[in-house]
Write a protein that holds these residues in place. Structure first.
Motif, PDB file in Angstrom:
ATOM      1  N   ASP A 164       0.816  -1.224   0.000  1.00 19.37           N
ATOM      2  CA  ASP A 164       0.000   0.000   0.000  1.00 19.37           C
ATOM      3  C   ASP A 164       0.846   1.270   0.000  1.00 19.37           C
ATOM      4  OD1 ASP A 164       0.903   0.347   2.596  1.00 19.37           O
ATOM      5  OD2 ASP A 164      -1.070   0.214   3.508  1.00 19.37           O
ATOM      6  N   ARG A 165       2.158   1.136   0.208  1.00 17.23           N
ATOM      7  CA  ARG A 165       3.127   2.229   0.166  1.00 17.23           C
ATOM      8  C   ARG A 165       2.924   3.275   1.265  1.00 17.23           C
ATOM      9  NH1 ARG A 165       7.163   0.441  -2.493  1.00 17.23           N
ATOM     10  NH2 ARG A 165       7.914   2.544  -2.673  1.00 17.23           N
ATOM     11  N   LYS A 166       1.892   3.138   2.088  1.00 19.01           N
ATOM     12  CA  LYS A 166       1.687   4.052   3.207  1.00 19.01           C
ATOM     13  C   LYS A 166       2.326   3.491   4.465  1.00 19.01           C
ATOM     14  CE  LYS A 166      -2.599   5.809   1.349  1.00 19.01           C
ATOM     15  NZ  LYS A 166      -4.035   5.886   1.456  1.00 19.01           N
ATOM     16  N   ARG A 167       2.590   2.208   4.434  1.00 18.47           N
ATOM     17  CA  ARG A 167       3.147   1.526   5.603  1.00 18.47           C
ATOM     18  C   ARG A 167       4.406   0.765   5.199  1.00 18.47           C
ATOM     19  NH1 ARG A 167       0.136  -2.505   7.746  1.00 18.47           N
ATOM     20  NH2 ARG A 167      -0.476  -3.099   5.670  1.00 18.47           N
ATOM     21  N   GLY A 168       5.144   0.349   6.215  1.00 20.39           N
ATOM     22  CA  GLY A 168       6.349  -0.419   5.978  1.00 20.39           C
ATOM     23  C   GLY A 168       6.636  -1.327   7.156  1.00 20.39           C
ATOM     24  N   ALA A 169       7.666  -2.110   7.009  1.00 19.44           N
ATOM     25  CA  ALA A 169       8.101  -3.018   8.075  1.00 19.44           C
ATOM     26  C   ALA A 169       9.577  -2.774   8.350  1.00 19.44           C
ATOM     27  CB  ALA A 169       7.875  -4.472   7.653  1.00 19.44           C
ATOM     28  N   TRP A 170       9.915  -2.685   9.621  1.00 21.54           N
ATOM     29  CA  TRP A 170      11.308  -2.579  10.032  1.00 21.54           C
ATOM     30  C   TRP A 170      11.862  -4.002  10.148  1.00 21.54           C
ATOM     31  CZ3 TRP A 170      13.722   1.814   9.725  1.00 21.54           C
ATOM     32  CH2 TRP A 170      13.046   3.011   9.949  1.00 21.54           C
ATOM     33  N   ASP A 171      12.972  -4.259   9.470  1.00 22.46           N
ATOM     34  CA  ASP A 171      13.640  -5.551   9.522  1.00 22.46           C
ATOM     35  C   ASP A 171      15.048  -5.363  10.063  1.00 22.46           C
ATOM     36  OD1 ASP A 171      11.465  -6.830   8.203  1.00 22.46           O
ATOM     37  OD2 ASP A 171      12.306  -6.304   6.249  1.00 22.46           O
ATOM     38  N   VAL A 172      15.484  -6.321  10.907  1.00 22.52           N
ATOM     39  CA  VAL A 172      16.833  -6.305  11.450  1.00 22.52           C
ATOM     40  C   VAL A 172      17.545  -7.560  10.970  1.00 22.52           C
ATOM     41  CG1 VAL A 172      18.210  -6.408  13.569  1.00 22.52           C
ATOM     42  CG2 VAL A 172      16.211  -4.934  13.464  1.00 22.52           C
ATOM     43  N   LEU A 173      18.779  -7.394  10.500  1.00 20.96           N
ATOM     44  CA  LEU A 173      19.579  -8.515  10.024  1.00 20.96           C
ATOM     45  C   LEU A 173      20.251  -9.203  11.203  1.00 20.96           C
ATOM     46  CD1 LEU A 173      20.664 -10.037   7.548  1.00 20.96           C
ATOM     47  CD2 LEU A 173      22.576  -8.404   7.525  1.00 20.96           C
ATOM     48  N   HIS A 174      20.019 -10.499  11.291  1.00 23.24           N
ATOM     49  CA  HIS A 174      20.682 -11.330  12.299  1.00 23.24           C
ATOM     50  C   HIS A 174      21.361 -12.459  11.547  1.00 23.24           C
ATOM     51  CE1 HIS A 174      21.488 -12.652  16.303  1.00 23.24           C
ATOM     52  NE2 HIS A 174      20.818 -13.768  16.174  1.00 23.24           N
ATOM     53  N   TRP A 175      22.100 -13.302  12.209  1.00 23.57           N
ATOM     54  CA  TRP A 175      22.925 -14.287  11.535  1.00 23.57           C
ATOM     55  C   TRP A 175      22.151 -15.186  10.573  1.00 23.57           C
ATOM     56  CZ3 TRP A 175      22.272 -19.545  12.106  1.00 23.57           C
ATOM     57  CH2 TRP A 175      21.457 -19.956  13.160  1.00 23.57           C
ATOM     58  N   ASP A 176      20.893 -15.457  10.819  1.00 28.00           N
ATOM     59  CA  ASP A 176      20.142 -16.356   9.943  1.00 28.00           C
ATOM     60  C   ASP A 176      19.192 -15.624   9.003  1.00 28.00           C
ATOM     61  OD1 ASP A 176      18.463 -15.570  11.974  1.00 28.00           O
ATOM     62  OD2 ASP A 176      17.529 -17.514  12.233  1.00 28.00           O
ATOM     63  N   GLY A 177      19.303 -14.310   8.873  1.00 32.15           N
ATOM     64  CA  GLY A 177      18.486 -13.568   7.918  1.00 32.15           C
ATOM     65  C   GLY A 177      17.822 -12.345   8.536  1.00 32.15           C
ATOM     66  N   TRP A 178      16.872 -11.788   7.784  1.00 26.61           N
ATOM     67  CA  TRP A 178      16.150 -10.596   8.212  1.00 26.61           C
ATOM     68  C   TRP A 178      14.979 -10.981   9.102  1.00 26.61           C
ATOM     69  CZ3 TRP A 178      18.047  -5.880   7.398  1.00 26.61           C
ATOM     70  CH2 TRP A 178      18.977  -5.699   6.388  1.00 26.61           C
ATOM     71  N   HIS A 179      14.784 -10.222  10.176  1.00 25.45           N
ATOM     72  CA  HIS A 179      13.695 -10.459  11.122  1.00 25.45           C
ATOM     73  C   HIS A 179      12.851  -9.186  11.229  1.00 25.45           C
ATOM     74  CE1 HIS A 179      15.452 -14.208  12.548  1.00 25.45           C
ATOM     75  NE2 HIS A 179      16.602 -13.582  12.412  1.00 25.45           N
ATOM     76  N   ARG A 180      11.558  -9.329  11.028  1.00 25.17           N
ATOM     77  CA  ARG A 180      10.648  -8.187  11.157  1.00 25.17           C
ATOM     78  C   ARG A 180      10.504  -7.845  12.637  1.00 25.17           C
ATOM     79  NH1 ARG A 180       4.711  -7.609   8.365  1.00 25.17           N
ATOM     80  NH2 ARG A 180       4.258  -5.540   9.176  1.00 25.17           N
TER      81      ARG A 180
END
Length: 124
Positions: A50-66
Motif C-alpha cells: 500500500d506504500r503508506k506503511r512499511g516493516a522494520w527488519d533487522v539482520l541477524h545471523w540467519d536472515g532478516w527479522h521483522r
C-alpha cells in the motif's frame, strides 16, 4: 542540507539517512522496495504494497527479522531501540520478536519462555 545530498541508489534499494521525511518521499516511488543506511547496515525499512506503511527488519545471523511497523514506529524511535532489539536477537529470542509500537510487544515470549522487552524498556 538538501535531501538529495543524503541519497545514493542501488537497484530497488535506496540508501539514505533514516529520517521520516526521506522515508515518506521514497514511499511515493513504487520502484523503491527498501530503504537502508550505511550508518545502520543491520536495519532496513521494507515498504509494503500500500506504500503508506512499511516493516522494520533487522539482520541477524540467519536472515532478516521483522521487528516493527512503520509509521507506527517512526525512524527516530527505531534508531533509539535498535541496540535493544539486536541484543534481544543475540540473546536467543525467537525470530518472531515483533514490536508494534512504543510500549507494546507482539509475539509474547522469546527463547526459554522469557517475556519480550517492550519498546519502552528499550528506550530506558
Amino acid at each position: 542540507m538538501r535531501l538529495e545530498d543524503d541519497l545514493h541508489a542501488h537497484g530497488d534499494t535506496k540508501y539514505a539517512r533514516f529520517i521520516d521525511e526521506i522515508a515518506r518521499r521514497f514511499a511515493r516511488n513504487k520502484s523503491v522496495g527498501y530503504l537502508r543506511s550505511d550508518q545502520y547496515p543491520t536495519l532496513r525499512l521494507r515498504y509494503l504494497k500500500d506504500r503508506k506503511r512499511g516493516a522494520w527488519d533487522v539482520l541477524h545471523w540467519d536472515g532478516w527479522h521483522r521487528v516493527g511497523n512503520y509509521p507506527e514506529l517512526d525512524c527516530a524511535t527505531m534508531l533509539k531501540c535498535l541496540p535493544g532489539v539486536v541484543d534481544q536477537l543475540r540473546r536467543g529470542f525467537a525470530p518472531g520478536v515483533f514490536v508494534a509500537a512504543a510500549g507494546t510487544a507482539i509475539g509474547g515470549r522469546g527463547a526459554g519462555g522469557r517475556p519480550l522487552a517492550t519498546m519502552k524498556e528499550c528506550l530506558r
